[in-house]
Write an enzyme that holds these catalytic residues in place. Sequence first.
Site, PDB file in Angstrom:
ATOM      1  N   GLU A 103       0.372  -2.775  12.578  1.00  0.00           N
ATOM      2  CA  GLU A 103       0.431  -4.308  12.511  1.00  0.00           C
ATOM      3  C   GLU A 103       0.952  -4.953  13.816  1.00  0.00           C
ATOM      4  O   GLU A 103       1.198  -6.356  13.784  1.00  0.00           O
ATOM      5  CB  GLU A 103       1.346  -4.552  11.367  1.00  0.00           C
ATOM      6  CG  GLU A 103       1.151  -4.252   9.986  1.00  0.00           C
ATOM      7  CD  GLU A 103       2.022  -4.377   9.033  1.00  0.00           C
ATOM      8  OE1 GLU A 103       3.270  -4.667   9.179  1.00  0.00           O
ATOM      9  OE2 GLU A 103       1.919  -4.131   7.592  1.00  0.00           O
ATOM     10  N   GLN A 119       2.433   1.886  14.063  1.00  0.00           N
ATOM     11  CA  GLN A 119       2.625   3.408  13.138  1.00  0.00           C
ATOM     12  C   GLN A 119       1.077   3.868  13.011  1.00  0.00           C
ATOM     13  O   GLN A 119       0.237   3.518  13.650  1.00  0.00           O
ATOM     14  CB  GLN A 119       2.973   2.924  11.618  1.00  0.00           C
ATOM     15  CG  GLN A 119       1.944   1.970  11.008  1.00  0.00           C
ATOM     16  CD  GLN A 119       2.607   1.009  10.121  1.00  0.00           C
ATOM     17  OE1 GLN A 119       3.040   0.165  10.379  1.00  0.00           O
ATOM     18  NE2 GLN A 119       2.469   1.560   8.962  1.00  0.00           N
ATOM     19  N   TRP A 175       0.820  -1.228   0.041  1.00  0.00           N
ATOM     20  CA  TRP A 175      -0.217  -0.127   0.083  1.00  0.00           C
ATOM     21  C   TRP A 175       0.743   1.255   0.057  1.00  0.00           C
ATOM     22  O   TRP A 175       0.532   2.336  -0.090  1.00  0.00           O
ATOM     23  CB  TRP A 175      -0.928   0.069   1.148  1.00  0.00           C
ATOM     24  CG  TRP A 175      -0.006   0.183   2.448  1.00  0.00           C
ATOM     25  CD1 TRP A 175       0.866  -0.502   3.229  1.00  0.00           C
ATOM     26  CD2 TRP A 175      -0.938   1.331   3.466  1.00  0.00           C
ATOM     27  NE1 TRP A 175       1.119   0.061   4.586  1.00  0.00           N
ATOM     28  CE2 TRP A 175       0.198   0.911   4.671  1.00  0.00           C
ATOM     29  CE3 TRP A 175      -1.769   1.889   3.693  1.00  0.00           C
ATOM     30  CZ2 TRP A 175       0.214   1.719   5.912  1.00  0.00           C
ATOM     31  CZ3 TRP A 175      -2.035   2.750   4.768  1.00  0.00           C
ATOM     32  CH2 TRP A 175      -0.984   2.558   5.925  1.00  0.00           C
TER      33      TRP A 175
HETATM   34  C1  BGC Z   1       4.735  -1.598   7.559  1.00  0.00           C
HETATM   35  C2  BGC Z   1       3.667  -1.220   6.409  1.00  0.00           C
HETATM   36  C3  BGC Z   1       4.444  -1.431   5.171  1.00  0.00           C
HETATM   37  C4  BGC Z   1       5.824  -2.207   4.957  1.00  0.00           C
HETATM   38  C5  BGC Z   1       6.597  -1.964   3.844  1.00  0.00           C
HETATM   39  C6  BGC Z   1       5.758  -2.412   7.122  1.00  0.00           C
HETATM   40  O1  BGC Z   1       6.823  -2.382   8.175  1.00  0.00           O
HETATM   41  O2  BGC Z   1       4.295  -1.943   8.683  1.00  0.00           O
HETATM   42  O3  BGC Z   1       3.001  -0.634   6.475  1.00  0.00           O
HETATM   43  O4  BGC Z   1       3.618  -1.546   3.968  1.00  0.00           O
HETATM   44  O5  BGC Z   1       6.342  -2.102   5.945  1.00  0.00           O
HETATM   45  O6  BGC Z   1       7.105  -0.602   3.985  1.00  0.00           O
END
Ligand code: BGC
Length: 749
Positions: free
Chosen positions: A498, A611, A359
């Site tokens: 996450e 985040q 995303w």
């Molecule tokens: C983040 C995601 C992101 C991914 C790639 C992850 O650590 O939590 O939001 O899309 O890294 O950058």
Amino acid sequence: MTDRALFDVDSDPRWLIEIDGWHPDKEAGVEAVCALVNGYCGVRAAVEEGSAASNPATFLNGVFDAVHELVAQSAATPEHQVIAAPTPELVKAPEWSQLRLRVDGTTLDLDHCELLEQRRTLDMHRGVLVREWRLRSAGRTTRLRSLRFVSLDDRHVLAHVVEIVPEDWRGDLTIETRVDGDVTNEGGVRHLVDTAARQESGRLLLSARTTEGKVSLAIASAAELINSDGREVTGLAEADGPTLRHAWTVRVEPGRSHTLRKLCVTYTSRDDSQPAARALAGLDAAVAAGIATLHAAHADAWAARWQAADIEIADDDEMQRQTRFALYHLIGCANPDDEHASPGARSLTGERYKGHVFWDTEIFVFPFFVYSHPPTARALLMYRYHTLPAARAKAREQGYRGALYAWESTDSGVDVTPSFVINAAEERIEILTGVQEHHISADIAYAISQYWTATHDHDFIKAAGAEMLFEIARFWASRSERDADGRYHIRTVIGPDEYHEAVDDNAYTNAMARFALQRATETATWLQAQDESRWQSLSAALDLSVDEPAAWVEVAAALVDNLDHDTGVIEQHHGYFDLRPADLDSYEPRTQTMDVVLGWRPLTETQILKQADVVMMLALLPGTHPRNVHEANYHCYEPRTSHDSSLSASIHALMAARLGDLEDAQRYFAKAARIDLDFTRGVTAAGGVHIAALGGMWQALVFGFGGATASADRLTFEPHLPEAWGRVSIPLLWRGETMRSGAVNVRPG
Ligand code: BGC
């Protein structure tokens, strides 16, 4: 153009990233930060002759390959397990700018000589990398400089110039430049096979294919050596196994230069059915033009992009440079001519995340293109259009209708999210994002809408955008469950944060799904009115009845939003405030992510966020809530956010600026800029630049400090600019016009 002018860099240091000396421990980050990028290829800024600290790599956008697990495991060692195979990854292409210098059996390089001085300069204005260095070995001092660029004018052209001057010695010097097809990805994984080198009417050609056979690639090379009298020196051109070699042995004298000029042209079967023939023809044309002409065309192409993109900050030189750094990598991460590729999380500058598309593209990187280069924005949306079949299949597999886009995507759009990872604490963590992080589908709808609003490219909506919006809306309608209370819920998801998995009613996901459902419904009404025949053909193809869009708005209206009307706080997900509060400050100074500090399971039982999540939602949908809700949520979640993802700081900068909290905004902006540019601490660019963070910086400047807000009929500005920045000038394209605003001194177009 003289060679002297070729090596010139901009006289304004705010266009330059300068790296002095040699710091092996920082080299991996430096190579990514100073990488050359043109959207088609990315070349890490490794020193040409290599060193133990070097991680050279050239990546070609969209070239992915997954080796058979046995092949991958054969490269594993007890120290280095290969766990990711057979996950597809962005393939390392042949190394095209290798240099070998030898005198009297000594190799002139950083590992064998004393380095007297060195400066590498990335001139972001012209998109060139210039290196100047002096070496001493066995009483011999040699001065060298090099120039490399990957053309933005003709993205297939790669150029290398090296000037060698003995300061105080004479003797026989062997100069060799190579294109090396013997390359492997991290962990020794070999993606290029059937490598064949050959001579073809005076040119050298290397061809190879990826192990899955999906891509054939070819790189053609020509080189010449010119002495200080301007004469070409005769040398050797050799196709040797997987390597192309041009070599000369010359008698050198103190103060007399020899200059190597090399051109390569590369094509793959993604670009042309005859990549070898195209590469050879392209090389002939490039050689005929000459490096000086190619350099000028390349610099002009960069100038044109800067004209539409440069944000000028009059009185803060460091901010200006950091901003241009972000813009440079954004311009270079995507190719407007390629609808089948999209930037990976680390652009074309490193192997981390294996080149996978997240995303990050639509939500962080994409807005920059919408407002500075719409053809690139369109190409990125077309990438999602071409991968719609895979998104449909993923929705079906999980028992839903419509289109569920891959959390991690490559060339096919099939979800390639790895199923587990070993974290820095050596815990095996199951990765659930591939099966639960569904907001990506709403994010793509958001991007389509943003593009449509800013460009009024109705043809795109008719040809591709409406179809994606309808399929995405279908997915969300089938993904939402209606409860006895009459409200709709979206259960078992991962939101942007996450650190909390399998949650119900993540506020970000619900709000973005609502947005997608509403926008799809409006689009159906619009299409019926604007182009009845397209509506007929599309609805027939999708088996979409006139009533279906009406059901979408119903779901949208009844989706829970977690808003507490008394406090204005939006609960991040159902039950979030029942989790254990944690004081993040008590872990400062902190150098590790919170999953390492606390361990994965205990972390997930706290309120600590990875985040921006609710804050992210408010940043994207400013009009959905009044100011007091923005304030309440910023103040609630900001202290709970660890910013362990590089995607977080810039969004906090944006939100703080919008709220007029310039102190927080500048602090977070500086934090975002440091992610790649500070080689001494924290996350570094070793595995590639953090392209989402860089896109987030642009958004913080435009939507935060600049206060730009797009509505259905206009773009308005409510700037919040630190006085110390002086005049700030932001060019924004809006429906074909460069916008000007007295308030932010938007520059005349
Ligand atoms: C983040 C995601 C992101 C991914 C790639 C992850 O650590 O939590 O939001 O899309 O890294 O950058």
